[in-house]
Design a protein around this motif. Structure first.
Motif, PDB file in Angstrom:
ATOM      1  N   ASP A 167       0.867  -1.181   0.000  1.00  0.00           N
ATOM      2  CA  ASP A 167       0.000   0.000   0.000  1.00  0.00           C
ATOM      3  C   ASP A 167       0.906   1.235   0.000  1.00  0.00           C
ATOM      4  OD1 ASP A 167      -1.765   2.079   0.434  1.00  0.00           O
ATOM      5  OD2 ASP A 167      -2.993   0.986   1.882  1.00  0.00           O
ATOM      6  N   THR A 168       1.190   1.756  -1.199  1.00  0.00           N
ATOM      7  CA  THR A 168       2.126   2.881  -1.299  1.00  0.00           C
ATOM      8  C   THR A 168       1.542   4.151  -0.704  1.00  0.00           C
ATOM      9  OG1 THR A 168       1.329   3.284  -3.558  1.00  0.00           O
ATOM     10  CG2 THR A 168       3.323   1.961  -3.317  1.00  0.00           C
ATOM     11  N   GLN A 169       0.218   4.314  -0.779  1.00  0.00           N
ATOM     12  CA  GLN A 169      -0.390   5.523  -0.210  1.00  0.00           C
ATOM     13  C   GLN A 169      -0.237   5.549   1.306  1.00  0.00           C
ATOM     14  OE1 GLN A 169      -1.902   8.264  -1.425  1.00  0.00           O
ATOM     15  NE2 GLN A 169      -1.561   7.748  -3.561  1.00  0.00           N
ATOM     16  N   ALA A 170      -0.488   4.405   1.945  1.00  0.00           N
ATOM     17  CA  ALA A 170      -0.373   4.341   3.406  1.00  0.00           C
ATOM     18  C   ALA A 170       1.066   4.141   3.851  1.00  0.00           C
ATOM     19  CB  ALA A 170      -1.247   3.214   3.943  1.00  0.00           C
ATOM     20  N   GLY A 171       1.943   3.752   2.921  1.00  0.00           N
ATOM     21  CA  GLY A 171       3.335   3.502   3.282  1.00  0.00           C
ATOM     22  C   GLY A 171       3.513   2.247   4.108  1.00  0.00           C
ATOM     23  N   VAL A 172       2.664   1.222   3.828  1.00  0.00           N
ATOM     24  CA  VAL A 172       2.675   0.000   4.633  1.00  0.00           C
ATOM     25  C   VAL A 172       2.779  -1.222   3.727  1.00  0.00           C
ATOM     26  CG1 VAL A 172       1.364  -1.440   6.257  1.00  0.00           C
ATOM     27  CG2 VAL A 172       1.326   1.047   6.487  1.00  0.00           C
ATOM     28  N   LEU A 173       3.588  -2.190   4.158  1.00  0.00           N
ATOM     29  CA  LEU A 173       3.687  -3.492   3.509  1.00  0.00           C
ATOM     30  C   LEU A 173       3.014  -4.513   4.429  1.00  0.00           C
ATOM     31  CD1 LEU A 173       4.958  -5.303   1.259  1.00  0.00           C
ATOM     32  CD2 LEU A 173       6.981  -5.464   2.703  1.00  0.00           C
ATOM     33  N   TYR A 174       1.944  -5.148   3.933  1.00  0.00           N
ATOM     34  CA  TYR A 174       1.222  -6.144   4.720  1.00  0.00           C
ATOM     35  C   TYR A 174       1.725  -7.545   4.352  1.00  0.00           C
ATOM     36  CZ  TYR A 174      -2.067  -2.357   5.695  1.00  0.00           C
ATOM     37  OH  TYR A 174      -2.625  -1.180   6.090  1.00  0.00           O
ATOM     38  N   ARG A 175       1.995  -8.354   5.353  1.00  0.00           N
ATOM     39  CA  ARG A 175       2.413  -9.736   5.119  1.00  0.00           C
ATOM     40  C   ARG A 175       1.448 -10.655   5.855  1.00  0.00           C
ATOM     41  NH1 ARG A 175       8.515 -12.187   5.176  1.00  0.00           N
ATOM     42  NH2 ARG A 175       7.963 -14.389   4.878  1.00  0.00           N
ATOM     43  N   MET A 176       0.758 -11.520   5.092  1.00  0.00           N
ATOM     44  CA  MET A 176      -0.256 -12.412   5.642  1.00  0.00           C
ATOM     45  C   MET A 176       0.250 -13.845   5.633  1.00  0.00           C
ATOM     46  SD  MET A 176      -3.370 -10.430   3.862  1.00  0.00           S
ATOM     47  CE  MET A 176      -2.480  -9.002   3.265  1.00  0.00           C
ATOM     48  N   ASP A 177       0.243 -14.464   6.788  1.00  0.00           N
ATOM     49  CA  ASP A 177       0.740 -15.825   6.959  1.00  0.00           C
ATOM     50  C   ASP A 177      -0.270 -16.801   6.369  1.00  0.00           C
ATOM     51  OD1 ASP A 177       1.659 -18.274   7.792  1.00  0.00           O
ATOM     52  OD2 ASP A 177       2.245 -17.589   9.782  1.00  0.00           O
ATOM     53  N   CYS A 178       0.169 -17.561   5.368  1.00  0.00           N
ATOM     54  CA  CYS A 178      -0.732 -18.492   4.685  1.00  0.00           C
ATOM     55  C   CYS A 178      -1.183 -19.622   5.609  1.00  0.00           C
ATOM     56  CB  CYS A 178      -0.024 -19.067   3.461  1.00  0.00           C
ATOM     57  SG  CYS A 178      -1.006 -20.232   2.516  1.00  0.00           S
ATOM     58  N   ASP A 179      -0.337 -20.038   6.569  1.00  0.00           N
ATOM     59  CA  ASP A 179      -0.649 -21.188   7.418  1.00  0.00           C
ATOM     60  C   ASP A 179      -1.539 -20.844   8.602  1.00  0.00           C
ATOM     61  OD1 ASP A 179       0.823 -22.895   5.848  1.00  0.00           O
ATOM     62  OD2 ASP A 179       2.695 -22.492   6.938  1.00  0.00           O
ATOM     63  N   SER A 180      -1.800 -19.561   8.812  1.00  0.00           N
ATOM     64  CA  SER A 180      -2.591 -19.161   9.975  1.00  0.00           C
ATOM     65  C   SER A 180      -3.747 -18.286   9.522  1.00  0.00           C
ATOM     66  CB  SER A 180      -1.705 -18.401  10.968  1.00  0.00           C
ATOM     67  OG  SER A 180      -2.457 -18.005  12.087  1.00  0.00           O
ATOM     68  N   THR A 181      -4.969 -18.818   9.644  1.00  0.00           N
ATOM     69  CA  THR A 181      -6.147 -18.099   9.149  1.00  0.00           C
ATOM     70  C   THR A 181      -6.679 -17.082  10.161  1.00  0.00           C
ATOM     71  OG1 THR A 181      -7.552 -19.891   9.987  1.00  0.00           O
ATOM     72  CG2 THR A 181      -6.851 -19.999   7.659  1.00  0.00           C
ATOM     73  N   ASP A 182      -6.317 -17.231  11.440  1.00  0.00           N
ATOM     74  CA  ASP A 182      -6.892 -16.349  12.460  1.00  0.00           C
ATOM     75  C   ASP A 182      -5.954 -15.232  12.897  1.00  0.00           C
ATOM     76  OD1 ASP A 182      -5.103 -18.051  13.593  1.00  0.00           O
ATOM     77  OD2 ASP A 182      -6.274 -18.442  15.415  1.00  0.00           O
ATOM     78  N   ARG A 183      -4.748 -15.165  12.304  1.00  0.00           N
ATOM     79  CA  ARG A 183      -3.788 -14.123  12.674  1.00  0.00           C
ATOM     80  C   ARG A 183      -4.013 -12.848  11.887  1.00  0.00           C
ATOM     81  NH1 ARG A 183       2.343 -15.602  12.377  1.00  0.00           N
ATOM     82  NH2 ARG A 183       2.365 -13.316  12.269  1.00  0.00           N
ATOM     83  N   GLN A 184      -3.788 -11.725  12.545  1.00  0.00           N
ATOM     84  CA  GLN A 184      -3.806 -10.446  11.844  1.00  0.00           C
ATOM     85  C   GLN A 184      -2.546 -10.349  10.976  1.00  0.00           C
ATOM     86  OE1 GLN A 184      -6.217  -8.023  11.911  1.00  0.00           O
ATOM     87  NE2 GLN A 184      -7.414  -9.523  13.070  1.00  0.00           N
ATOM     88  N   PRO A 185      -2.625  -9.675   9.824  1.00  0.00           N
ATOM     89  CA  PRO A 185      -1.421  -9.539   8.988  1.00  0.00           C
ATOM     90  C   PRO A 185      -0.347  -8.703   9.683  1.00  0.00           C
ATOM     91  CG  PRO A 185      -3.191  -8.135   8.158  1.00  0.00           C
ATOM     92  CD  PRO A 185      -3.792  -9.008   9.224  1.00  0.00           C
ATOM     93  N   ASP A 186       0.899  -9.064   9.452  1.00  0.00           N
ATOM     94  CA  ASP A 186       2.006  -8.248   9.946  1.00  0.00           C
ATOM     95  C   ASP A 186       2.079  -6.972   9.106  1.00  0.00           C
ATOM     96  OD1 ASP A 186       2.734 -10.140  11.823  1.00  0.00           O
ATOM     97  OD2 ASP A 186       4.110 -11.172  10.454  1.00  0.00           O
ATOM     98  N   THR A 187       2.293  -5.853   9.753  1.00  0.00           N
ATOM     99  CA  THR A 187       2.430  -4.576   9.037  1.00  0.00           C
ATOM    100  C   THR A 187       3.865  -4.091   9.175  1.00  0.00           C
ATOM    101  OG1 THR A 187       1.707  -3.345  10.987  1.00  0.00           O
ATOM    102  CG2 THR A 187       0.018  -3.938   9.381  1.00  0.00           C
TER     103      THR A 187
END
Length: 416
Positions: free
Chosen positions: A124-144
């Motif tokens: 997200d270049t506008q927010a200046g954030v890179l989101y990383r979503m763990d494929c093996d964990s469905t209930d975790r929030q994405p790392d920012t």
């Protein structure tokens, strides 16, 4: 742990570069998606140069995004090959950057890449954030992860098939001259609405058919035209134009006296370049410095790497990259007269769109002219025609440093 990164390269290849340059994986697989294969090849060349010895880059065949069945087969075959690699290297982690591909393509790749437990990245270049979503964990929030400023002007242009060969602001002598003339330059810019007719006429004296400068030679640059130094104003100047002429005379950029108010002599190349638009280029650069922009260059000569004939490169008045986003600035000093200003202004707006075609950028036109005397200002015409260019007209030029500072902070042009 070894890191392999898969990037779907779309029509905005610079976005694909951000996580690669920030996360610095050992291997990168580039998949051309919604873009020509050349876009992925350009990224590969750039990465091999920027991360020499650190990275292994592979470019895959072009993905058929318009055929869901073929797209699914492609994604599954890639995922299976990566899964087999993980058997040989159990510490191999995989990330997937879907870029700006379509929703169906994204879903097909997300589904397929579960085979190799690929983490999904979203930039997200506008927010200046890179989101990383763990494929093996469905209930975790994405790392920012905060996006680092990994792109400069040259990297941004190269990712989009362009190359900056030189810029006027690269020279220390030019930058020093800007600082020495700063007070004069700010004076002209801050009074551009009241001096518009004079500045337009001085511009014509330099670049007109019988002007001070000859047609520029690409090899030797601009030259003074023999016998062109003596010019005449169309009408007797009055305040504040007379004050401006006195100041320019004191700075030795032209010769003018109140005894012969119609006569103007411009007999130096320095004076011709400054009066022929250099003052606005210098003001733009000084404004970028005041706003704290880290990567800005003026009068940048840009070549199109996909075109064979670049004998007339695009010369951009100012390019800047901040928070990995591009700012593309051009200026216009219009001939005197409201209608002439509007005619030239609309032409310049279309030229900016042509010159910056394919670049995702904030486009800005700095316009000095008698626009406010017309029935409809250039800004209103631009908005009515839906041209994707922000306009800063004469009276607003004094606010340019503040506008640039707000763009730097928010990634959007104020009021755009």
């Amino acid at each position: 742990m070894s890191h392999l990164h898969v990037a779907l390269v779309t029509e905005r290849p610079e976005v694909s570069l951000i996580p690669i340059l920030q996360l610095r994986p050992q291997r990168v697989v580039l998949v051309p998606c919604q873009a020509s294969p050349q876009a992925a090849e350009r990224l590969a060349i750039l990465l091999r140069h920027e991360m020499s010895g650190e990275i292994e880059v592979e470019v895959c065949p072009t993905l058929a995004t318009l055929d869901p069945m073929r797209c699914a087969i492609y994604a599954n075959e890639l995922a299976e090959s990566l899964y087999r690699e993980q058997f040989d290297a159990t510490n191999l982690s995989v990330t997937l950057d879907l870029g700006e591909c379509g929703t169906l393509t994204a879903l097909l790749f997300q589904q397929a890449m579960q085979q190799c437990s690929a983490d999904w990245l979203y930039v997200d270049t506008q927010a200046g954030v890179l989101y990383r979503m763990d494929c093996d964990s469905t209930d975790r929030q994405p790392d920012t992860i905060a996006i680092e400023p990994v792109l400069d002007v040259d990297r941004y242009l190269q990712a989009n098939g362009r190359k900056r060969v030189r810029a006027l602001s690269d020279g220390a002598a030019w930058r020093d001259a800007c600082q020495l003339r700063k007070s004069l330059t700010y004076y002209l810019a801050h009074h551009a609405d009241r001096l518009a007719a004079l500045l337009g006429e001085l511009y014509d004296m330099v670049h007109g058919p019988d002007g001070v400068l000859t047609e520029p030679d690409p090899r030797s640059g601009p030259q003074l035209r023999s016998g062109g130094e003596r010019q005449r104003l169309r009408a007797t100047p009055h305040f504040p134009a007379t004050d401006a002429l006195k100041v320019l005379n004191e700075a030795r950029l032209l010769e003018w006296t109140s005894d012969d108010p119609h006569s103007v002599v411009i007999d130096t190349l320095e004076g011709a370049l400054y009066l022929g638009g250099g003052w606005l280029t210098e003001y733009t650069w000084l404004s970028t410095q005041e706003a704290g922009l880290a990567h800005a260059c003026c009068e940048a000569h840009i070549l199109d790497l996909s075109v064979q004939h670049n004998h007339e490169p695009v010369v951009s008045d100012c390019l800047a990259v901040e928070r990995n986003q591009l700012l593309f600035v051009e200026w216009l000093i219009a001939r005197p007269g409201a209608e002439a200003c509007l005619e030239q202004g609309l032409k310049r707006l279309h030229e900016i769109l042509d010159h910056s075609a394919g670049l995702s950028a904030t486009r800005v036109l700095l316009a000095c002219g008698e626009f406010d005397k017309a029935k409809q200002r250039l800004t209103e015409l631009q908005r009515r025609q839906g041209l994707r260019v922000e306009v800063v007209e004469s009276a607003e030029l004094r606010h340019l440093p503040a506008l640039l500072a707000k763009w730097k902070e928010h990634g959007r042009w104020p009021g755009g």
